[in-house]
Design a protein around this motif. Sequence first.
Motif, mmCIF file in Angstrom:
data_model
loop_
_atom_site.group_PDB
_atom_site.id
_atom_site.type_symbol
_atom_site.label_atom_id
_atom_site.label_comp_id
_atom_site.label_asym_id
_atom_site.label_seq_id
_atom_site.Cartn_x
_atom_site.Cartn_y
_atom_site.Cartn_z
ATOM 1 N N GLY A 81 -2.522 -2.304 -10.564
ATOM 2 C CA GLY A 81 -1.392 -2.724 -11.393
ATOM 3 C C GLY A 81 -0.238 -1.748 -11.440
ATOM 4 N N HIS A 82 -0.421 -0.604 -10.844
ATOM 5 C CA HIS A 82 0.665 0.380 -10.857
ATOM 6 C C HIS A 82 1.709 0.098 -9.790
ATOM 7 C CE1 HIS A 82 -0.757 4.167 -13.227
ATOM 8 N NE2 HIS A 82 -0.584 3.104 -13.982
ATOM 9 N N LEU A 83 2.931 0.520 -10.107
ATOM 10 C CA LEU A 83 3.967 0.542 -9.088
ATOM 11 C C LEU A 83 4.194 2.007 -8.733
ATOM 12 C CD1 LEU A 83 7.280 -1.466 -9.020
ATOM 13 C CD2 LEU A 83 7.195 0.898 -8.291
ATOM 14 N N VAL A 84 3.905 2.332 -7.481
ATOM 15 C CA VAL A 84 4.032 3.717 -7.056
ATOM 16 C C VAL A 84 5.209 3.828 -6.101
ATOM 17 C CG1 VAL A 84 2.956 5.586 -5.736
ATOM 18 C CG2 VAL A 84 1.615 4.232 -7.356
ATOM 19 N N ALA A 85 6.124 4.759 -6.401
ATOM 20 C CA ALA A 85 7.264 4.964 -5.516
ATOM 21 C C ALA A 85 6.954 6.111 -4.574
ATOM 22 C CB ALA A 85 8.507 5.271 -6.322
ATOM 23 N N LEU A 86 7.190 5.875 -3.280
ATOM 24 C CA LEU A 86 7.152 6.965 -2.306
ATOM 25 C C LEU A 86 8.597 7.409 -2.159
ATOM 26 C CD1 LEU A 86 4.771 5.426 0.402
ATOM 27 C CD2 LEU A 86 4.180 7.061 -1.378
ATOM 28 N N LEU A 87 8.893 8.585 -2.679
ATOM 29 C CA LEU A 87 10.283 9.028 -2.762
ATOM 30 C C LEU A 87 10.473 10.258 -1.897
ATOM 31 C CD1 LEU A 87 13.088 8.967 -4.250
ATOM 32 C CD2 LEU A 87 12.041 10.440 -5.981
ATOM 33 N N GLY A 88 11.571 10.278 -1.178
ATOM 34 C CA GLY A 88 11.841 11.461 -0.370
ATOM 35 C C GLY A 88 13.033 11.228 0.529
ATOM 36 N N PRO A 89 13.506 12.292 1.142
ATOM 37 C CA PRO A 89 14.639 12.146 2.054
ATOM 38 C C PRO A 89 14.185 11.444 3.328
ATOM 39 C CG PRO A 89 13.801 14.385 2.153
ATOM 40 C CD PRO A 89 13.019 13.678 1.086
ATOM 41 N N SER A 90 15.157 11.046 4.161
ATOM 42 C CA SER A 90 14.757 10.342 5.377
ATOM 43 C C SER A 90 14.000 11.310 6.278
ATOM 44 C CB SER A 90 15.975 9.786 6.100
ATOM 45 O OG SER A 90 16.828 10.828 6.465
ATOM 46 N N GLY A 91 12.978 10.783 6.925
ATOM 47 C CA GLY A 91 12.165 11.617 7.805
ATOM 48 C C GLY A 91 11.031 12.326 7.089
ATOM 49 N N CYS A 92 10.805 12.009 5.798
ATOM 50 C CA CYS A 92 9.771 12.721 5.072
ATOM 51 C C CYS A 92 8.403 12.097 5.280
ATOM 52 C CB CYS A 92 10.097 12.766 3.583
ATOM 53 S SG CYS A 92 9.898 11.165 2.783
ATOM 54 N N GLY A 93 8.363 10.918 5.954
ATOM 55 C CA GLY A 93 7.080 10.285 6.227
ATOM 56 C C GLY A 93 6.729 9.162 5.277
ATOM 57 N N LYS A 94 7.646 8.792 4.382
ATOM 58 C CA LYS A 94 7.312 7.768 3.384
ATOM 59 C C LYS A 94 7.165 6.388 4.017
ATOM 60 C CE LYS A 94 12.187 7.291 1.858
ATOM 61 N NZ LYS A 94 12.832 8.022 2.950
ATOM 62 N N THR A 95 8.082 6.058 4.949
ATOM 63 C CA THR A 95 7.992 4.745 5.599
ATOM 64 C C THR A 95 6.777 4.695 6.519
ATOM 65 O OG1 THR A 95 10.355 4.401 5.423
ATOM 66 C CG2 THR A 95 9.216 3.125 7.100
ATOM 67 N N THR A 96 6.529 5.804 7.222
ATOM 68 C CA THR A 96 5.352 5.872 8.092
ATOM 69 C C THR A 96 4.084 5.613 7.277
ATOM 70 O OG1 THR A 96 6.522 7.481 9.432
ATOM 71 C CG2 THR A 96 4.146 7.324 9.748
ATOM 72 N N THR A 97 4.000 6.229 6.100
ATOM 73 C CA THR A 97 2.838 6.020 5.236
ATOM 74 C C THR A 97 2.699 4.547 4.868
ATOM 75 O OG1 THR A 97 3.213 8.209 4.335
ATOM 76 C CG2 THR A 97 1.758 6.757 3.090
ATOM 77 N N LEU A 98 3.822 3.946 4.469
ATOM 78 C CA LEU A 98 3.787 2.536 4.066
ATOM 79 C C LEU A 98 3.339 1.648 5.223
ATOM 80 C CD1 LEU A 98 4.771 0.827 1.495
ATOM 81 C CD2 LEU A 98 6.595 0.114 3.022
ATOM 82 N N ARG A 99 3.868 1.957 6.422
ATOM 83 C CA ARG A 99 3.535 1.123 7.580
ATOM 84 C C ARG A 99 2.060 1.273 7.965
ATOM 85 N NH1 ARG A 99 7.578 -1.034 10.548
ATOM 86 N NH2 ARG A 99 6.421 -0.789 12.483
ATOM 87 N N MET A 100 1.508 2.455 7.724
ATOM 88 C CA MET A 100 0.081 2.624 8.013
ATOM 89 C C MET A 100 -0.759 1.831 7.009
ATOM 90 S SD MET A 100 -0.467 6.494 9.443
ATOM 91 C CE MET A 100 0.478 7.408 8.260
#
Lengths: 306, 370, 362
Positions: free
Chosen positions: B33-52
Amino acid sequence: MTVTQTEAPAARRAGAAEGELEKSTGRRNRRTYLALLIPGVLGLVVSFVFPLAYMVRMSFNKGAPDGVIEETFTLDTYIQPLTDPYYWRVTLDTFQMGVTVGLLCVLVSYPVALFLARSTSKYRGLLIAVAIAPLLTSAVVRTYGWMVILGTNGLVNSTLDGMGLIDTPLKLTNNMTGVTIGLVEIFMPYAILAMISGFGRLSPQLEEAAGSLGASKLQIFTRVTLPLSLPGILTAFLLVFVLSISTFITPRLLGGGSVQVLATEIYDQTTGLLNWPFAAALSVILLVLFGLIIAVYQRLTKKIGG
Amino acid sequence: MTESKLSIVDLTKRYAAGLDPAVDRLNMEVEEGHLVALLGPSGCGKTTTLRMVAGLMDPTAGSIVVDGKEITHTPVNKRGMGMVFQSYALFPHMNVEQNVAFGLQMRQTSKSEQKRRVAGALDMVQLGHLSKRQVKDLSGGQQQRIALARALVVEPTLLLLDEPLSNLDAKLRETMRTEIRSIQQRTRATTLFVTHDQDEALDMADRIAVMNGGLIEQFGSPTDVYERPRTRFVANFIGQANFLNARVLSETGSAAKGETHYRVSIDGLGQFGAVGAPGLTGSTHELVIRPHRLRVSLQPAGTETIAGVIERVNYTGDALSVAVKAGDRVLQSQMPTSSGDLPRTGDAAYLSWNEQDAYLLPTPVKEPAA
Amino acid sequence: MRVITKGKIALAAAATAAALVLTGCGGSAGSSSGGNSSATSGELNLIAYSGVWQDQYTAAVIEPFKAKYPDIKINYSSKRSSAEMLSALQGQKNNPATDVAIMDNSVSTTGNTQGLFDKIDPAAVPNLANVPEQFKNKGGFGPVVMLDAVGLLYDTATFPKAPESWDVLWDPAYAGKINVNAPPSLLGLSLTAITSKMEGEDYTKSIDKAVARLKEMAPGVQTFAPNPDEYQNVITGQTVLGLGQNARGQFYSDQSNKKMGVTFPKEGTVYQINTVNVVKDAPNKAAAQTFVDYALSAEAQTAFAKALFYAPSVTNADLPADVKDRVVPTDGSLNIVPLDVEFLSSARDKWTDTWKRQIITK
């Protein structure tokens, strides 16, 4: 909306002045555009409109034996092919060849085009160049190449014979089979280019989205990739169709005189029998065929929502 | 551990051998039920994490567990997640209804069920009246809602949002923030949300993972991350901050939440009160003070003040930014504006703060060899 | 109703060319007008066959001519067929850019009737006296300059001994290994006449029996338009039998180390005759007459017979025995199926149509 209410009158005046300025530069621009168009339009008139008009006029003349032309106005040149089952067959064969070559060419080019369009490799540019490199060789040379490959003692027959698969050589040239094979290969680069440019709406994200919604690889292809590449497929088909039914070299060389299509018929009438009015009439009929297929194409693209 | 909705264990992604990993042994637990934000500058790996997590990319190492089931190598179409892409990725050859129904069709839901749920999803995003529209005729905000409806209609195990608001204009972005948050809370969909916008993260998330260089710098609630940054990077990335090197002299008592009050010395400025994790005495730490917690007064007030001269004043209507030069340092302060007298460049100024607003970062500063 | 020739087309083409020049596209204008030419100097524009014919004629006739008349410059415009030459000449009718044309007798006859050619002046062309009456044009136009005949090409490995009859084309053993040039090629027209004669009908009245017979042959024909040409098809083994001309056949037989042979079957064959013609209102008439005279000289006739095995049309050309054996006999010893030029001109379109519609199968 609310901004206009608070906008100062001065600002509005400035805006109006700007608009006027725009209008005058617009007029000047339009004149420049027109001036820039002149060479192209002139070239088109001289190299396309004039010869086309001349050809249409020629088609209403009367051709006498040995190249003599009677300048008149007759519909005989049209009535003759349109009432003659032989020319109906030639026209139908032409149409059928265009459709077959178009379909096969699209079929074999599609995977290549799809791969190139989706590639993110740094060699993508090079790969595209390789795919269209055959265009650097003339169609005549490539047709001769196919004659060598498909001939009675050619690569295909000698390979099959060597493997003991056939006793008598397959007849792969001097007939429609040879012409079709040759044309498909010769027009592949065009089909590939047309498809790549027609795959504009295709994006890896759409396929990913479909995947995340539960679509299997096959479902992604049938539900997303294929429908979205339809405009490209259609353009490629049209291009190859038009090129096929207007080409003369390959049917002539690989057809061995047995493939009678409008283009070879026009050639025979022009250079062999010197009946220019009749050749002109056949050319007009070919043009009408083009027009029809382009009209259908436009209908279809509108339907697909390109 | 077993009650987490999503566990990420030592997740690593290396795009090519020899390159630094895009995601480096990342660990994270997400509650139902939580909403977790992956926050960081571009290239920090947040999108890569989401895609995995989504299954769009294979991890190099590590595992992903959802509802106690390992899904690290489950293909994307078998994960049952709902994803909203940055570009929305709506199918341009389908209308709104067909887009939303797509996931249900893939699940071979019955026609009547499809109809009911699509209508429900569209009502949820308040676009029921647009069901027959073509996608290209929709505004950006509407497309965004359709994408959300399409992802939610399948009742996904996880809702994954990849920078969903970055293509919207500023006004619309705020509205959509509230709306996504409220829909998420109503559906109680456990959500991973990639963003580079700290305001978005603070506003919407139950937990924020601040990422940098493939690592999570801090994972905590918005107030934690904002008020008690673990690193200088976090303090700097989320909001603005003044950093002062402070030698911790002594403990002065215990503060709330297990923290400790300290007496610190700042070179050339004097001694002040601060707060931090226990056991910092004796070493030098960076003291973080948010600009709007730094008071500027034109008269000397109290003892623990820093005297300086106003170097620059920026008036933005709602707020006034003041740069004060104290010794060889320049400190930033922010205060609400009032119609009264405003400080001017060149005025003498006195800076002060509440002790609990001056936070010592837990990691000591490496002292230059004296 | 007004009868025009392709002169009008030339005018239109000239207008197009002019426009192209104006727009900077360029395009070669016609050759420079040679008003200052004489019998031994200036330019000469020749239109004739392309390919091996051009190569051999250049070596055997044109080069020696140039050596003899160094002040005459020859421009050789090559065409693949006589019909294409006729088409070009029709296009130039109002403003000729060609002086001499060497082409098939049937086509030059058409040119004569269309007023494309001049009569030959015996005074300006003394060697005309050596041309026997039968090879002179009755109207005084261009005479025969060389003769050849349609032959049967065969693969010497398959046929150690030359086939004696055209019937071999119907032999099922060679089905799929035959090339036949369909009309309007002269080869196909000739085969039609030969077959008709073999079937005992008068082809000037009907070719029904011939068509029926040719229809039986057609499924066994590998190609009706052999490429690159009928000779190479046999030489490369694509086919083992084919229609061809004796002259080129003899030449390629040598070139291929006798891999291919050419023969005249017993049922007879059709002459292929080339005439040399001076274009009406030729820009370089004097030089043209000089050239025609040289083309009819014993020297030129002998040289070309040696080079490409065309039979001379003059009485004073002495050929070595090995060459004489290989050119088409003109002394009446060969069984010739006469294909009347005027008749052919009217039958060409019809026979071509008949082949396309009835004989050539898909």
